[in-house]
Design an enzyme around this catalytic site. Structure first.
Site, mmCIF file in Angstrom:
data_model
loop_
_atom_site.group_PDB
_atom_site.id
_atom_site.type_symbol
_atom_site.label_atom_id
_atom_site.label_comp_id
_atom_site.label_asym_id
_atom_site.label_seq_id
_atom_site.Cartn_x
_atom_site.Cartn_y
_atom_site.Cartn_z
ATOM 1 N N ASP A 78 41.442 39.797 4.048
ATOM 2 C CA ASP A 78 40.842 39.827 2.719
ATOM 3 C C ASP A 78 39.512 40.578 2.792
ATOM 4 O OD1 ASP A 78 41.109 37.889 -0.001
ATOM 5 O OD2 ASP A 78 39.076 38.537 0.429
ATOM 6 N N HIS A 80 36.828 39.820 1.466
ATOM 7 C CA HIS A 80 35.746 38.847 1.567
ATOM 8 C C HIS A 80 35.938 38.005 2.834
ATOM 9 C CE1 HIS A 80 36.240 39.640 -2.804
ATOM 10 N NE2 HIS A 80 34.923 39.723 -2.750
ATOM 11 N N HIS A 92 38.029 30.422 1.272
ATOM 12 C CA HIS A 92 36.608 30.093 1.108
ATOM 13 C C HIS A 92 36.349 28.588 1.122
ATOM 14 C CE1 HIS A 92 35.516 34.197 0.438
ATOM 15 N NE2 HIS A 92 36.189 34.301 -0.693
#
Length: 338
Positions: free
Chosen positions: A163, A165, A126
């Protein structure tokens, strides 16, 4: 096969600021207890070095690196509501997480091993060039990919992110690039809210971002179908010199932050598909730990993945699942022979 780790990964503990925080040291403890009980699967273990500033700056701005360092030296603080620097232990853990990914690609590109896994935290996918977010301080896999491209002789790198996300930081880092193919299979409608199918990159990178969002509740068949019939044919056409996996395991059915229904064996099947691709291209594979917040499920999934990256078992072929596979092929057909 080499497993990279460092004891500082246990020192970064967001629970000191937020009791019950899911990204906690027990994640790594569970993984390494299970691997030790399995004799480390025959993998060599190496202690990861700390990344030097110039490595971090392959992806992140100097200002970003200095902000994280200053916050750590000042005793720590919050970057977001759930993303923290906890003083020097967080700084050291982040340096060794990025350093592990870099040491891994150095070993892979030098031919010391054909498979690598980094058991590190905090995670990284991220983190954008100027922003720490989503538990992530530095983008470990992006830094490793950039190192391979700039210094280690790689002409093209595939990053597969499974993942639950979307890896917004990795996607943004390489958005306008055609030397990195970023492929993400992730759950739609959850944090960070990016990763639409229609987002294929921009400018010279158009087509080199492949986002494959799936609905909550999706099971193994859909994930494997998108991997086999969309992601891997594009990757084969791309022809990378190195395959990196952002290996998050929070699509497991037991995970508290995801909403998908994979099993540990599902990650093994995805790993086998990637292994076959890499063997066909004769290139190495390196995986870097991202999410996965149910420690027992995480540990089992990591073990299954590491085993599948080196075993001789063929992957299972699955039928294309409509309509999502059809939509993805239609979106990406202008860019790849699917």
């Amino acid at each position: 096969m080499i497993y990279f780790h460092h004891p500082t990964g246990l020192g970064h503990d967001p629970r000191l600021r937020m009791p019950g925080h899911p990204e906690e040291p027990g994640r790594l403890e569970a993984i390494e207890r299970r691997l030790e009980a399995a004799g480390w699967l025959g993998w060599e273990r190496r202690v990861a070095p700390a990344a030097q500033q110039e490595l971090l700056e392959l992806v992140h701005s100097r200002d970003h690196v200095k902000r994280i360092e200053a916050l750590a030296h000042a005793g720590g603080g919050a970057i977001e509501a759930d993303t923290f620097v906890l003083g020097e232990p967080s700084w050291e853990a982040a340096l060794h997480a990025a350093g592990a990914a870099c040491a891994m690609v150095r070993a892979l590109m030098a031919g010391e091993a054909s498979r690598g896994f980094c058991g590190v935290r905090p995670p990284g996918h991220h983190a954008e060039p100027e922003t720490a977010m989503g538990f992530c301080l530095f983008n470990n896999v992006a830094i490793a990919a950039e190192l391979a491209l700039r210094e280690l002789g790689a002409g093209r790198v595939l990053i597969l992110d499974w993942d639950v996300h979307h890896g917004n930081g990795t996607a943004e880092t390489f958005r306008r690039r055609d030397d990195v193919l970023y492929v993400s299979i992730h759950q739609a409608g959850i944090y960070p809210g990016t990763g639409a199918l229609e987002d294929v990159g921009s400018g010279p990178g158009s087509g080199y971002t492949i986002n494959l969002p799936v609905p909550g509740g999706s099971e193994e068949g859909l994930w494997l179908s998108l991997l086999e019939h969309v992601a891997l044919p594009a990757a084969l056409a791309f022809g990378p010199d190195l395959v990196l996996i952002s290996a998050g395991f929070d699509a497991h059915r037991d995970d508290p932050l995801g909403g998908c229904r994979l099993e540990a064996a599902s990650f093994a099947e995805m790993a086998r598909q990637v292994r076959v691709l890499a063997d066909r291209l004769q290139v190495p594979i390196g995986a870097v730990l991202e999410g996965g917040y149910a420690p027992a499920a995480l540990a089992e999934s990591v073990q299954e993945t590491m085993s599948a990256l080196v075993d001789a078992q063929p992957p299972c072929s699955v039928a294309p699942q409509a309509p999502l596979v059809e939509r993805a092929i239609a979106q990406l057909a202008p860019h790849w022979p699917l």
